[in-house]
Design an enzyme around this catalytic site. Sequence first.
Site, mmCIF file in Angstrom:
data_model
loop_
_atom_site.group_PDB
_atom_site.id
_atom_site.type_symbol
_atom_site.label_atom_id
_atom_site.label_comp_id
_atom_site.label_asym_id
_atom_site.label_seq_id
_atom_site.Cartn_x
_atom_site.Cartn_y
_atom_site.Cartn_z
ATOM 1 N N LYS A 156 1.602 -1.600 3.812
ATOM 2 C CA LYS A 156 0.927 -2.765 4.302
ATOM 3 C C LYS A 156 -0.527 -2.676 3.888
ATOM 4 O O LYS A 156 -1.658 -2.985 4.562
ATOM 5 C CB LYS A 156 0.860 -2.819 5.740
ATOM 6 N N ASP A 216 -6.796 -4.504 2.179
ATOM 7 C CA ASP A 216 -8.339 -4.288 1.972
ATOM 8 C C ASP A 216 -8.609 -4.921 0.430
ATOM 9 O O ASP A 216 -7.684 -5.653 -0.272
ATOM 10 C CB ASP A 216 -8.522 -2.926 1.613
ATOM 11 N N ASP A 270 6.002 1.640 3.189
ATOM 12 C CA ASP A 270 5.738 0.472 3.871
ATOM 13 C C ASP A 270 4.064 0.544 4.405
ATOM 14 O O ASP A 270 3.744 0.781 5.414
ATOM 15 C CB ASP A 270 6.411 0.365 5.298
#
EC number: 2.4.2.10
Length: 480
Positions: free
Chosen positions: A314, A317, A312
């Site tokens: 996430k 960028d 996880d």
Amino acid sequence: MAVARAALGPLVTGLYDVQAFKFGDFVLKSGLSSPIYIDLRGIVSRPRLLSQVADILFQTAQNAGISFDTVCGVPYTALPLATVICSTNQIPMLIRRKETKDYGTKRLVEGTINPGETCLIIEDVVTSGSSVLETVEVLQKEGLKVTDAIVLLDREQGGKDKLQAHGIRLHSVCTLSKMLEILEQQKKVDAETVGRVKRFIQENVFVAANHNGSPLSIKEAPKELSFGARAELPRIHPVASKLLRLMQKKETNLCLSADVSLARELLQLADALGPSICMLKTHVDILNDFTLDVMKELITLAKCHEFLIFEDRKFADIGNTVKKQYEGGIFKIASWADLVNAHVVPGSGVVKGLQEVGLPLHRGCLLIAEMSSTGSLATGDYTRAAVRMAEEHSEFVVGFISGSRVSMKPEFLHLTPGVQLEAGGDNLGQQYNSPQEVIGKRGSDIIIVGRGIISAADRLEAAEMYRKAAWEAYLSRLGV
């Protein structure tokens, strides 16, 4: 109905000529595989045909003797039809939005609303009648009466009965059977195709229900595709297919959120609860004693107990940065995680960067379309952008982190966090929903559970409770 009958042949021909009727093998919104797909959106680019359709819809309403004050088209294809009808015949029109805007009036219905007046609904195609009913409910909440709906094409799959059960009379310009008959007479489709479509109609009829929820005695409702059937879809991602197969085999759609800080506890959880889960979600950056050897042990346990590993992370960028974060650093996530997830805020570059690393390793990615925290900005246009990005990069994206089903394509998976056996929340803004709500009503596929299991006195017992609740909700959704 004399005018409608006289115009029916040329109308069906015109729609066929613009490829509004497609024959082959298509996955419908419900997940069913259908031999016919009807798409009338293209008529907006053909003014003459658009006017022809609008005229025959209005004539059908007149022939039925319907009394009404305003007209509302079901979004979105029927909106231009309603516009032409109202403009041509000088009738007030209402526009129903699919979602409330976060600015301006924030209204769901635009136009002059006079409570007590009767609104006529216009629709292009009716299958189960659900879209019409959604519009009916919105209009009724505004104080309007709705008694009738006019539809261009009735697919004859239970929609008319369902609407009748809710007090709405459906008047169709044409039925699917009649349309097939016309096309066969014109030698535009052969008898074999007509037979195949008619069998599909007869075998897939939606069950109507009365206001009290009791079913009417009509044919059995169609079932959406099972996990096992979805695993075999021709365009399914290999990682999604593997996950769906093991879910079907193990009878589990539970993902454990193993948010622990010690590697030993992570491995103990994986070993003890592995048989109950289809996936284990890690937050590797909160492990105080992370090593790649720990992840090698986790991979061994995943193979033994048949579950996937989901980091996880996430990612959020630019492409070049997430690429380095994914393949390098101390975590080397791509070397051990079957799945990762990403925000769509940076644009498609975030997926492209991850894809460069993940595709050769046969990995997959989930896009964050919705979040379970109070005040989340991942709603509306953001969610729709996530779905578009997934569709554009389906060779790597396998689905979504979301609170509900955001895409009707059965190839995509939906994973929902914030699940507990009882709905509620915490003091940091996390909101919890039950497995029945998430799987049974909102159409998600997999529940993600952390504290509900980790904090339990008996973790295995808790995991089994969640597994059974989620699986039973899934079976209920299938109608099993």
